[in-house]
Design a protein around this motif. Structure first.
Motif: not given
Length: 210
Positions: A103-105, A112-114, A146-150
């Motif tokens: 999703y980030l890509a 990542e922080s958002m 999982a989001a923090a792991a990004q």
């Protein structure tokens, strides 16, 4: 469209939508895109994601696999809805991380922080709406982790996403990325500043990294 005129019948219409028109994850995603386009209100989406969550068992053969990938239509959802979808499906921790990375890509303006802040906001909102739902709480804990792991991914991946967001992807080589990270001691922001400003790594760094 009837839901626009009879909002108190939201549970019934959500059930009919999913039973009649959304037997697969892809079809259910299409329903959510339509609902977002029609700007339906919070009660609809609360009922919708609860219904998706209750149907998880029908799709579990796919979702429980660490290699589970959500369809492209999921990448096109606003962040809050994408996170609520992932929470409703509750994939493995590995699949949650890999889908959030995808999703980030696909979202050039998202950092990542958002993403992590968005997951935390959804977790807080869910806790306020359903304070006694332990399963929902565990699910949001998984999504937040999982989001923090990004942000803990290898610097080259994070720097690549940052370059993509700023439209600089393809203008620098992998060797230049590696050299900028090395010269910045792994600091992604400092490496990006070097590459975007044309400052580059110190003389000879690129050759040493190739």
């Amino acid at each position: 469209m009837r839901i626009l005129y009879i909002p108190e019948a939201v549970d019934f219409f959500v059930e009919q939508l999913l039973v009649s028109h959304a037997r697969t994850i892809g079809q259910a995603l299409a329903v959510s895109h339509c609902a977002i386009y029609l700007d339906l209100d919070a009660p609809f989406f609360a009922a919708f994601y609860a219904a998706v969550r209750s149907r998880r068992r029908r799709w579990s053969a796919f979702i429980d696999d660490d290699r589970f990938e959500l369809p492209r239509a999921w990448h096109q959802l606003p962040l809050g809805h994408a996170l609520r979808w992932l929470h409703a499906l509750c994939p493995s921790a590995h699949a949650a991380r890999s889908n959030l990375a995808a999703y980030l890509a696909a979202e050039p303006g998202l950092s990542e922080s958002m993403m992590h802040d968005g997951a935390r906001d959804e977790e807080v909102a869910s806790g306020a709406a359903e304070p006694d739902d332990e399963e929902a709480t565990r699910g949001w804990t998984l999504i937040v982790q999982a989001a923090a792991a990004q942000g803990a991914q290898p610097g080259s991946l994070r720097l690549g996403r940052k370059l993509r967001r700023e439209g600089l992807e393809g203008r620098v080589s992998d060797d230049q990325v590696a050299a900028a990270l090395a010269a910045s001691e792994g600091n992604v922001d400092a490496a990006f500043e070097r590459l975007s400003s044309g400052k580059g790594p110190p003389a000879g760094a690129a050759e040493g990294g190739s």
